[in-house]
Structures are given as C-alpha cells and as structure tokens.
Write a protein that holds these residues in place. Structure first.
Motif, PDB file in Angstrom:
ATOM      1  N   PRO A 127     -19.355  42.046  39.972  1.00 44.10           N
ATOM      2  CA  PRO A 127     -19.703  41.454  38.714  1.00 44.10           C
ATOM      3  C   PRO A 127     -20.150  39.870  38.714  1.00 44.10           C
ATOM      4  O   PRO A 127     -19.405  39.206  39.505  1.00 44.10           O
ATOM      5  N   LEU A 128     -21.027  39.506  38.288  1.00 37.66           N
ATOM      6  CA  LEU A 128     -21.379  38.124  38.165  1.00 37.66           C
ATOM      7  C   LEU A 128     -20.631  37.412  37.096  1.00 37.66           C
ATOM      8  O   LEU A 128     -21.275  36.833  35.925  1.00 37.66           O
ATOM      9  N   THR A 129     -19.209  37.431  37.267  1.00 35.48           N
ATOM     10  CA  THR A 129     -18.457  36.881  36.219  1.00 35.48           C
ATOM     11  C   THR A 129     -18.694  35.617  35.858  1.00 35.48           C
ATOM     12  O   THR A 129     -18.678  35.358  34.410  1.00 35.48           O
ATOM     13  N   ASP A 130     -19.015  34.525  36.531  1.00 39.15           N
ATOM     14  CA  ASP A 130     -19.177  33.189  35.959  1.00 39.15           C
ATOM     15  C   ASP A 130     -20.528  33.315  35.244  1.00 39.15           C
ATOM     16  O   ASP A 130     -20.400  32.593  34.187  1.00 39.15           O
ATOM     17  N   SER A 131     -21.782  33.934  35.622  1.00 40.65           N
ATOM     18  CA  SER A 131     -23.006  33.915  34.943  1.00 40.65           C
ATOM     19  C   SER A 131     -22.664  34.697  33.614  1.00 40.65           C
ATOM     20  O   SER A 131     -22.954  34.124  32.514  1.00 40.65           O
ATOM     21  N   ILE A 132     -21.983  35.751  33.635  1.00 34.08           N
ATOM     22  CA  ILE A 132     -21.682  36.596  32.245  1.00 34.08           C
ATOM     23  C   ILE A 132     -20.880  35.732  31.336  1.00 34.08           C
ATOM     24  O   ILE A 132     -21.214  35.533  30.131  1.00 34.08           O
ATOM     25  N   SER A 133     -19.883  35.206  31.813  1.00 36.32           N
ATOM     26  CA  SER A 133     -18.922  34.264  31.079  1.00 36.32           C
ATOM     27  C   SER A 133     -19.612  33.033  30.482  1.00 36.32           C
ATOM     28  O   SER A 133     -19.452  32.603  29.133  1.00 36.32           O
ATOM     29  N   LYS A 134     -20.423  32.289  31.179  1.00 35.46           N
ATOM     30  CA  LYS A 134     -20.966  31.465  30.877  1.00 35.46           C
ATOM     31  C   LYS A 134     -22.128  31.587  29.696  1.00 35.46           C
ATOM     32  O   LYS A 134     -22.306  30.964  28.617  1.00 35.46           O
ATOM     33  N   LEU A 135     -22.872  32.601  30.034  1.00 36.80           N
ATOM     34  CA  LEU A 135     -23.958  33.008  28.732  1.00 36.80           C
ATOM     35  C   LEU A 135     -23.012  33.616  27.653  1.00 36.80           C
ATOM     36  O   LEU A 135     -23.819  33.249  26.387  1.00 36.80           O
ATOM     37  N   CYS A 136     -22.268  34.323  27.906  1.00 36.33           N
ATOM     38  CA  CYS A 136     -21.748  34.761  26.682  1.00 36.33           C
ATOM     39  C   CYS A 136     -21.038  33.445  25.656  1.00 36.33           C
ATOM     40  O   CYS A 136     -21.508  33.363  24.420  1.00 36.33           O
ATOM     41  N   ASN A 137     -20.439  32.518  26.445  1.00 34.16           N
ATOM     42  CA  ASN A 137     -20.118  31.245  25.701  1.00 34.16           C
ATOM     43  C   ASN A 137     -21.379  30.428  25.085  1.00 34.16           C
ATOM     44  O   ASN A 137     -21.133  30.062  24.044  1.00 34.16           O
ATOM     45  N   GLN A 138     -22.459  30.348  25.882  1.00 34.40           N
ATOM     46  CA  GLN A 138     -23.418  29.828  25.184  1.00 34.40           C
ATOM     47  C   GLN A 138     -23.959  30.203  24.013  1.00 34.40           C
ATOM     48  O   GLN A 138     -24.405  29.621  23.143  1.00 34.40           O
ATOM     49  N   GLN A 139     -23.748  31.679  23.927  1.00 35.66           N
ATOM     50  CA  GLN A 139     -24.240  32.614  22.601  1.00 35.66           C
ATOM     51  C   GLN A 139     -23.264  32.898  21.722  1.00 35.66           C
ATOM     52  O   GLN A 139     -23.431  33.538  20.689  1.00 35.66           O
ATOM     53  N   SER A 140     -22.005  32.262  22.034  1.00 40.72           N
ATOM     54  CA  SER A 140     -20.854  32.421  21.224  1.00 40.72           C
ATOM     55  C   SER A 140     -20.449  34.142  21.145  1.00 40.72           C
ATOM     56  O   SER A 140     -20.291  34.505  19.806  1.00 40.72           O
ATOM     57  N   ILE A 141     -20.311  34.713  22.243  1.00 38.40           N
ATOM     58  CA  ILE A 141     -20.184  36.180  22.391  1.00 38.40           C
ATOM     59  C   ILE A 141     -18.694  36.312  22.651  1.00 38.40           C
ATOM     60  O   ILE A 141     -18.358  35.833  23.787  1.00 38.40           O
ATOM     61  N   GLN A 142     -17.921  37.125  21.940  1.00 38.08           N
ATOM     62  CA  GLN A 142     -16.671  37.590  22.337  1.00 38.08           C
ATOM     63  C   GLN A 142     -16.961  39.017  22.974  1.00 38.08           C
ATOM     64  O   GLN A 142     -17.576  39.804  22.842  1.00 38.08           O
ATOM     65  N   PHE A 143     -15.936  38.962  24.558  1.00 43.78           N
ATOM     66  CA  PHE A 143     -16.479  40.084  25.143  1.00 43.78           C
ATOM     67  C   PHE A 143     -14.926  40.686  25.227  1.00 43.78           C
ATOM     68  O   PHE A 143     -13.970  40.287  25.614  1.00 43.78           O
ATOM     69  N   TYR A 144     -15.158  42.178  25.013  1.00 43.02           N
ATOM     70  CA  TYR A 144     -13.837  42.989  25.030  1.00 43.02           C
ATOM     71  C   TYR A 144     -14.057  44.057  25.944  1.00 43.02           C
ATOM     72  O   TYR A 144     -15.042  44.700  25.977  1.00 43.02           O
ATOM     73  N   ALA A 145     -12.803  44.048  26.910  1.00 44.95           N
ATOM     74  CA  ALA A 145     -13.112  45.176  27.852  1.00 44.95           C
ATOM     75  C   ALA A 145     -12.180  46.293  27.804  1.00 44.95           C
ATOM     76  O   ALA A 145     -10.751  46.095  27.423  1.00 44.95           O
ATOM     77  N   ILE A 146     -12.394  47.390  27.848  1.00 38.60           N
ATOM     78  CA  ILE A 146     -11.608  48.724  27.738  1.00 38.60           C
ATOM     79  C   ILE A 146     -11.649  49.560  29.228  1.00 38.60           C
ATOM     80  O   ILE A 146     -12.973  49.809  29.636  1.00 38.60           O
TER      81      ILE A 146
END
Length: 186
Positions: A127-146
């Motif tokens: 997974p592109l963890t850093d890219s996904i985290s950065k983009l989510c934070n730029q767009q104020s997206i909370q990520f829930y994992a199950i």
C-alpha cells in the motif's frame, strides 16, 4: 455518523471472500460483508447533505454506486457483489477517476468526509501508505479500516491513525455488524 457526512464504503470482493466461514449455513465472508455493509447503510442517518457511495475492489476497483442520499439503492448494489480477483488496496483509494479520495474531494467542503475500508486479506502490492495518508489529510478525510477474519494490516492501521479514523478487527458476522453499526452512529 452525525452531523452530516459524505461516506465512501470500500468493500473487498477478492476471491478469498468466497471462503465459507459458517459450515452450518454455508455462509461466506462475502455474505458477512453484505450483512455488515447493509447494516451500515440502513443505520446511517442520511441527514442532508449526507450521502454514501460504494467502491468494490479485487485486483482492480469497480465504482459500484455514486453518492446516494437513501439506503435502498445502496442495499441493492451491495447485495450483488461477487468475489473475484486479488487484493490491491491502492486503486480504490487513489484511482484518478473514481477513487475514494477523488470522490470525496469533489464534495461540499465543511461536511465530514469518511472512508470505511474493509478487507479480508493482505495486499498483493505494498500500500502507498504515505501518499494515501497525505492525500486524506489534505482533503480532511477520516479513514476507518476493518479487517474480517485476519489481523489488522499495519498499513491500514497507520492510515487510520494518521487521519483521525479507527481500525477494527472482526472475527464473526456479529462483530462486523456491530462495527458497522458503531461507525454509522458515531
């Protein structure tokens, strides 16, 4: 989820979802996922302008439903998911046409943005963890994992932590339903 929120459900439909998890009923992991995701959309408070979209993924993602403001069309789409393919976490988040980040970035600012990502397996590609985290934070997206039937993937845990979301492990159908209900009411 209150107040209003835009939510993208990302549901793993890889081949391993056809695994039978209840020998008495012959239920598969996908049957459990359908029950859990259906519970979410039936519990979610569609307070205007709240809405939910659905993306499924295996080797490649499928844009199952655009944002909807009621449960019935979502329940219909979720109920038709069929397992196939591998497990690649990146495209359902990062696809430039209909990935979750792209979908949520195009929605009204000031409304909560949430991704609920469900999987039963480890990814075929890192997974592109850093890219996904950065983009989510730029767009104020909370990520829930199950995760269902497997330990939490460290990359999904990291993304959830970095974005103010949460990570859950489900080992039974009841666990999964309870987790989706909890998130829907949060």
């Amino acid at each position: 989820v209150e107040p209003a929120a835009n939510v993208v459900l990302i549901l793993d439909r890889s081949g391993s979802m056809s695994t039978i998890v209840d020998t008495a009923t012959k239920a598969t992991r996908m049957d459990w996922v359908i029950s859990g995701a259906t519970t979410f959309v039936n519990t979610f408070k569609f307070n205007p302008p709240s809405q939910v979209a659905v993306i499924s993924f295996g080797t490649i993602p499928t844009f199952e439903s655009p944002f909807r403001t009621t449960a019935p069309p979502l329940v219909d789409v979720i109920g038709k998911l069929k397992p196939q393919g591998g497990t690649n976490y990146n495209p359902p988040m990062l696809d430039t046409s209909f990935g979750a980040i792209k979908l949520l970035a195009g929605e009204r600012p000031g409304v909560r943005r949430i991704v609920i990502f469900l999987t039963d397996g480890q990814p075929d590609k890192d997974p592109l963890t850093d890219s996904i985290s950065k983009l989510c934070n730029q767009q104020s997206i909370q990520f829930y994992a199950i995760t269902i039937g497997t330990k939490m993937n460290k990359d999904l845990q990291t993304i959830a932590t970095r974005t103010g979301g949460k990570a859950f492990e489900a080992n039974t159908k009841d666990d999964l339903i309870a987790i989706y209900r909890l998130i829907a009411l949060e």
